[in-house]
Structure formats: C-alpha cells, structure tokens
Write a protein that holds these residues in place. Structure first.
Motif, PDB file in Angstrom:
ATOM      1  N   TYR A   1      -5.128   4.966   1.394  1.00 47.84           N
ATOM      2  CA  TYR A   1      -4.041   4.263   0.700  1.00 47.84           C
ATOM      3  C   TYR A   1      -4.597   3.557  -0.526  1.00 47.84           C
ATOM      4  O   TYR A   1      -5.789   3.316  -0.626  1.00 47.84           O
ATOM      5  CB  TYR A   1      -3.422   3.209   1.621  1.00 47.84           C
ATOM      6  CG  TYR A   1      -3.061   3.713   2.992  1.00 47.84           C
ATOM      7  CD1 TYR A   1      -1.778   4.177   3.270  1.00 47.84           C
ATOM      8  CD2 TYR A   1      -4.006   3.734   4.020  1.00 47.84           C
ATOM      9  CE1 TYR A   1      -1.446   4.641   4.535  1.00 47.84           C
ATOM     10  CE2 TYR A   1      -3.681   4.205   5.285  1.00 47.84           C
ATOM     11  CZ  TYR A   1      -2.405   4.657   5.540  1.00 47.84           C
ATOM     12  OH  TYR A   1      -2.070   5.117   6.777  1.00 47.84           O
TER      13      TYR A   1
ATOM     14  N   LEU B   1      -3.500   0.095  -3.125  1.00 48.63           N
ATOM     15  CA  LEU B   1      -2.585  -1.014  -3.360  1.00 48.63           C
ATOM     16  C   LEU B   1      -1.911  -0.769  -4.698  1.00 48.63           C
ATOM     17  O   LEU B   1      -2.587  -0.525  -5.691  1.00 48.63           O
ATOM     18  CB  LEU B   1      -3.403  -2.314  -3.378  1.00 48.63           C
ATOM     19  CG  LEU B   1      -2.641  -3.629  -3.287  1.00 48.63           C
ATOM     20  CD1 LEU B   1      -1.770  -3.691  -2.041  1.00 48.63           C
ATOM     21  CD2 LEU B   1      -3.636  -4.795  -3.294  1.00 48.63           C
TER      22      LEU B   1
ATOM     23  N   HIS C   1       0.814  -1.211   0.000  1.00 49.30           N
ATOM     24  CA  HIS C   1       0.000   0.000   0.000  1.00 49.30           C
ATOM     25  C   HIS C   1       0.852   1.269   0.000  1.00 49.30           C
ATOM     26  O   HIS C   1       1.857   1.341   0.703  1.00 49.30           O
ATOM     27  CB  HIS C   1      -0.919   0.020   1.221  1.00 49.30           C
ATOM     28  CG  HIS C   1      -2.038  -0.953   1.113  1.00 49.30           C
ATOM     29  ND1 HIS C   1      -1.931  -2.246   1.579  1.00 49.30           N
ATOM     30  CD2 HIS C   1      -3.269  -0.832   0.576  1.00 49.30           C
ATOM     31  CE1 HIS C   1      -3.078  -2.876   1.334  1.00 49.30           C
ATOM     32  NE2 HIS C   1      -3.902  -2.047   0.731  1.00 49.30           N
TER      33      HIS C   1
END
Lengths: 323, 380
Positions: free
Chosen positions: B124, B126, B116
């Motif tokens: 956040y 990925l 992340h």
C-alpha cells in the motif's frame, strides 16, 4: 423506472486491514488473525450497504488481491504471473498466465465470495467479464482470443449457475477493456456469444456489464447488442447524453462516483445529470454506483462518497414519481 | 564532467542494510547485522576502525549511537559502495529516504493525507489529496545533498520526484473544485494541468534552486508516473519545464516500466532535459530487443543524451560484462553516436540484496570498459 444504488466494485481495505495484511507479510501476525479481521470487516461493509440502501449486497471483496487472482489461483490451466499495471492507475495486478485451455474447479470461486450463506437480502457477485479476462491474461494456451473469450464466457456461466444455487440473484461483470480497447469483428461476436451463455445461466437473474476507464461511445453499438439486463458506463469518461438511446426494456448503470478524486460528488448535480440521462435512454432500471473501482480510494474517503448515494436515489425517485 | 565514452551513473535507491534499520530504531545489532557491517567496512572503510562510536555500535552498546549517526554512516556506506563500483556519478543510495512520494508531499502545504491505497497484493501507499494551493514549507533534500557533496569523490547526481508524478499519485481536490459543473474528462484534464504546474512552480522549482545554490549540478527528475496516462505526456513535459525554468544545472528525466511509444513526441517538449534515463534491460529478453525503442529518438530527431538502462533491477541474475557491452553497442548502432550514451541500471536496485547489486554494478563498469575498447578498436 426503478433507481438502485449499489456497490459496483471491490471496496477499499480498512486501515486496520492494511496494517494486518502488512503485518502478515512481515510475519508479525497469523493468517487466522487476519482471516478473523476480514470476516469482521466484510460484515462492516455489509452493514454499510444495508444502512445506505445499497443493493444487492456484495460484502466488498476485500480479500481479492485483484480481479483475476481467485481464478488464476484456483482454476486449472493458470499460473500467477508478473505485476502488470491496471489500466491508467497506480495499481497493479498479477497477470494470469494461461498455459492450457482453462477448466473451472467446482466451489472454488464461491469460496472467495465475501457474503456468508446466511446473509440477508439479495446478493450480487462481481466477477471479471470474459472479454477483459481473456484480453488481460497472458495467453499461452494455443487458443485464439476469440475462442478463449467464448470459453471463459461458458466457464463463467457455470460459475453463475453454481452461485445461483447458493442464493445469488445478480451478476455484474467488470469489463473495462471493452471501452479501453474495443473488440472488432470476430472478437466482438465472441463477446456477444459469451454474454448469451451468461444470461442463459443467470436464468432470469440480473446480468450487468460494467464498463470504466474508457468512453462507452467507442463501443456503444456492441454494448447495445449484448443480451444483458443492463450496461454500466463511467460518467467520468462517457458523455451518456451523447450516446444513442439504449435499447428498450433494458437497464442502465451510471458510474456517478469518480474514485480518481477524493472530492465528493454533489448529490444534486448527480440527480440532475441522471435525470437527463434517464430521459434520453428510458431505462427500466437505473443502477447508480462508482464508475471505476472504489478501491482506488482509501476506506474513509470511499465511505464518505458512498454516503451521498441515498440522496441521489431519493432525488431520482422523487423526480420519476416512484415511491 | 567526463570525457570517456559510456560514462556510468547510479539511478536510484539501494536496499537499506539491516544494521541501519536496527540502528535507527535503537535496537541492538544481531550477529548477522554486525557481520554485514564489518564485511562492508573492511571493504570500503566508510567508518574509521578506531572510531570510538564504532566500537560502541559493534559492541553491546549499539543503542547509544543514535539514529542520526547511523543514518550518516549508511549514507556514507552507500556512497562509497557506488564509488567502488567505478561509477562516474553517484549519490547516497537514498539512504535517508523511505520512499519518493510521502516525504516530498509532507514538505508542502496544501496537501492532506487521506489513508492507504493498495498498490498490489498487501502493498500500500499513503495517498494525499491536494486540498489547497500548493506551497512549499521549506526546500527539501538540501541537507542530504550537502552531506553527499562534502563526502563524494565522484560527481554527485541528486534524484528528486517530479511534479507530474507527485500530482498523479495524489487526489486533486482543490484545482478540480475550482471548475464548476460535472467533472468530466476535459475538466479533469484542465484541473490536473493546474495541479502539476503549481507543484512544479511552487514546490519543486524553489527546492531545485536551493539545491543548485548549494552546488548541485546534476539533477535527475524522477517521473515514474509519466507512462500512466500517455495522453498527458505533454503535461509531463510542461511540469518539467516549469520546475526547471531559469535554473542552471544538468537535468535528466528518469522513467521506467512504461510504454514509451505513446509519449512521443509530446514528451520531447521537456526542453531543459539533457538526458533521458530510462529502463530498457527489463524488456530486453530472449527474442525481444529491449533497445529497439531507441529508434523513436532517431525517428523524431531528438539527439539528447540517453541514460541507458543495462541492468534489470528485478532479477538476481548478474548480467555479464559481455551482455552489458552488447546492450551498449546495440544502442550505439541505433543512435549512431556513442558520445550520447550514459550507462546505468534500469532503475534503483533497492529490491536486490546489496551483494547482488554490487556484483551487477561491477559488471556494468566492466561491460562499459569492454564497449569502450570495442568502439575504440573499430574507430582505430
């Protein structure tokens, strides 16, 4: 010439911290639990710095939501403004809005620094540079940008004095805007004056200006006029071999890690380049770190990239005959 | 498609109703979620009230309904929701999608998720690295489109993340590694071009072809990253052209929250783009004309359609019909051709509560009607 490898930006949050801070926003955990995890993770970053020989210690700045937030939330005159793109990245900061001439609050910034008072080894504070700070906030204070740059330099100098008393010996100022949007005329002079105040406040401690997100070539004459210990350039953006030789008796920072890619740099290639650059500029000290902030990467790839730095340091030391 | 002036269209995702989230997780509906479902179903009739599965869902057996059924209901709900506001082009509010990056990347080979990265504060995403040659596992969004196609009463318009954005939001390892030596700016630029074009050719184009094969005629290619590196506008266009090469459909490009000026004129090389669907209302504030940027199209002689953002998706304030009308007429004045203008929100309204988004879209429809009347009156 001494080669020093160092964390030159905030470090990414660990996956555990990502999960915990998300949970905090969703009301699934407590601020106390997240605080505890911050402390443990900062200690982990400090151990990583020690293990890899990165100095002075920083602790990673994991709690900072962005470079300006502690200031926007704790200094007087500010409110926290809208999300704003952080240069040419997919990250955003909340733009500080300055409503009146700013005033610092004693002890406020020190409380945001991640290393506990008892931490061993020299410590480095990483702070926003006065030009970048003045240039990226929403200035509704009525002050000109030149006056504001100068004023922020003086206020940051007071922070430096306070941090010196707390045991900090190195002060790195993040100045991406200097190379992204170089100042001219009176603004450039305000930058010089601001750094004069900072260097005086550091009282012989190291003052570093760290540039990234742009080519230092555009502003190299001004960078050479700054009364600082060293200037850092982002080698992903700057051809340091094309820069005019740096002033004598000054250090040079090389951002050799590019956090815009997860591809790990080849230490041998970095050593070759760093040696060529050192031969051109003859720096007293060579700081080696990341160019742009490491938190553009997730925790694991950032850690993997840092693991190449000891080999870089050894390679440069071997070449320069240092032991 | 439509002969009337100022046709209206959706632009992106809507907020997922709580009953969908609970239902997909197999959790019991709480009172508020149940009431919300009943409210909207009474209004839009997306599930027949005598459907036995519905009785289970609203009763104490909601866990038995299953995630697939709940997803279908959510897609149908948001489709009817958009249709009910009077839009000419609709989709399903992206009811089946979680986000716009991870899902498409997971349909491709040559990527590896690394962890992340913070977008801001405690948010956040990925992020993956391109570690090998980009290849498509199988075309995606196809089943989702088929469902919309089979149920839509208005014209479906499918949104899909563009190649430039997918590359920009990933790390480029594979194509960078192919270049020897120090990875300076010029090397990075060339490697990024390879990455974008390969995503476009190997993944996006086959997906678009599969969608067109299923009857998809109107496709919005989302490039929110287009403004991140203004000097790469040429690459945004090149990716767009590679993704749409030889395909027969109406393609628009959606960009938002960017400084558009540096994208000109390079972006205009996206030759198969028939409509620029951009955000404008967000920047249209007291004392600042958010539509002034339309002058750039005149300046560069570009006469393609404009998807005119007239609703600010980040504010709860519901724009009045008069304000929408004024924004449309402002664009007419600059572009000097009302036939070029489609009307839409700036971006997906997913951050607004569904009642707010509904009110905004209704007023968008009313504002378009007012603008039509005014233009007709002027013409008469």
């Amino acid at each position: 010439m001494q080669a020093i490898t160092s964390l030159t930006s905030a470090f990414p949050r660990s996956e555990a911290l990502v999960e915990a801070t998300r949970d905090l926003d969703r009301g699934r955990t407590t601020p106390e639990a997240v605080q505890e995890l911050y402390l443990r993770t900062e200690a982990e970053v400090a151990r990583l710095e020690e293990r890899l020989g990165l100095q002075p210690r920083t602790g990673g700045y994991l709690r900072w939501q962005d470079l300006f937030r502690p200031f926007a939330e704790s200094w007087e005159g500010f409110t926290v403004g809208p999300l704003t793109r952080w240069f040419e990245t997919n990250q955003f900061y909340r733009q500080p809005i300055l409503h009146a001439p700013p005033a610092r609050v004693a002890g406020a910034i020190a409380s945001w620094l991640p290393l506990p008072p008892g931490a061993s080894g020299p410590r480095k504070a990483i702070l926003p540079g006065p030009y970048t700070f003045a240039g990226l906030l929403d200035n509704r204070s009525g002050e000109t940008s030149e006056a504001l740059t100068h004023r922020l330099g003086r206020l940051l100098a007071e922070e430096v004095q306070e941090l010196r008393a707390a045991g900090y010996s190195a002060f790195q100022f993040q100045e991406p805007l200097l190379v992204y949007r170089p100042p001219e005329g009176a603004r450039a002079e305000a930058v010089v004056a601001a750094y004069q105040a900072l260097t005086t406040a550091a009282g012989g401690g190291t003052v570093a200006v760290w540039t990234y997100f742009g080519d230092a070539q555009n502003v190299w004459p001004l960078l050479n006029r700054l009364p600082v210990s060293l200037v850092g350039v982002d080698l992903s953006e700057t051809d340091a071999l094309a820069l005019a030789p740096a002033p004598e008796r000054r250090g040079l920072g090389l951002g050799v890690i590019d956090p815009r890619t997860s591809l790990v740099e080849d230490p041998a290639e970095v050593v070759r380049l760093a040696r060529s650059i050192a031969e051109r500029h003859h720096p007293t000290t060579l700081w080696i770190g990341s160019g742009a902030p490491l938190d553009l990467l997730p925790w694991e790839p950032a850690t993997r990239k840092l693991h190449g730095l000891p080999a870089v340091r050894q390679g440069i030391d071997a070449a320069s005959g240092a032991r | 498609m439509t002969d009337r002036l100022f046709p209206t269209q959706e632009i992106g995702s809507l907020m997922k109703p709580r009953w969908q989230l609970l239902g997909q997780r197999g959790e019991a509906l709480d009172e508020a979620a149940r009431a919300d479902f009943v409210h909207w179903n009474d209004l839009l009739h997306f599930v027949p009230s005598d459907d036995p599965t519905l009785q289970k869902f609203l009763g104490d057996r909601s866990r038995e309904v299953g995630a697939e059924t709940v997803r279908d209901w959510a897609a149908l709900f948001l489709l009817r929701y958009l249709e009910a506001t009077g839009l000419d082009r609709v989709y399903d509010g992206e009811a089946r999608r979680i986000e716009m990056y991870e899902y498409p990347v997971r349909q491709m080979k040559g990527f590896q998720f690394l962890g992340h990265v913070r977008s801001f504060d405690n948010k956040y995403y990925l992020k993956a690295a391109g570690t090998g040659e980009v290849r498509l596992d199988r075309p995606y969004h196809v089943e989702e489109f088929e469902f919309v196609r089979d149920h839509a009463r208005a014209v479906p318009k499918l949104p899909i993340t563009g190649p430039y954005t997918l590359a920009d939001w990933s790390y480029n390892e594979y194509y960078l590694r192919r270049h020897e030596g120090w990875k300076g700016r010029e090397v990075r630029r060339r490697a990024q071009r390879d990455f974008v074009v390969e995503i476009a050719r190997q993944a996006i184009r086959p997906t678009l072809a599969a969608l067109i094969e299923q009857g998809c005629r109107v496709i919005q290619i989302d490039e929110p990253a287009a403004g991140t590196h203004p000097q790469e506008a040429e690459l945004v266009a090149e990716g767009f052209n590679a993704a749409t090469d030889g395909l027969d459909a109406e393609f628009s490009m959606h960009i938002c929250f960017s400084d558009y000026r540096p994208l000109f004129p390079a972006l205009l090389e996206a030759k198969r783009c028939t409509q620029w669907a951009w955000e404008f209302a967000n920047r249209d504030t007291d004392g600042r004309d958010g539509y002034e940027v339309l002058n750039l199209f005149r300046e560069y002689g570009d006469t393609r359609q404009i998807g005119l953002g007239v609703l600010d998706p980040h504010r709860d304030e519901v724009e009045s019909p008069e304000r929408v009308k004024d924004r449309i007429l402002r664009a007419v004045k600059i572009l000097e051709d009302p036939r070029r203008i489609w009307v839409n929100p700036d971006c997906g309204l997913r951050t607004r509560r569904l009642e707010i988004a509904y009110a905004k879209l209704q007023n968008m429809d009313r504002g378009a009607k007012l603008a039509r009347a005014e233009v007709a009156g002027t013409a008469g």
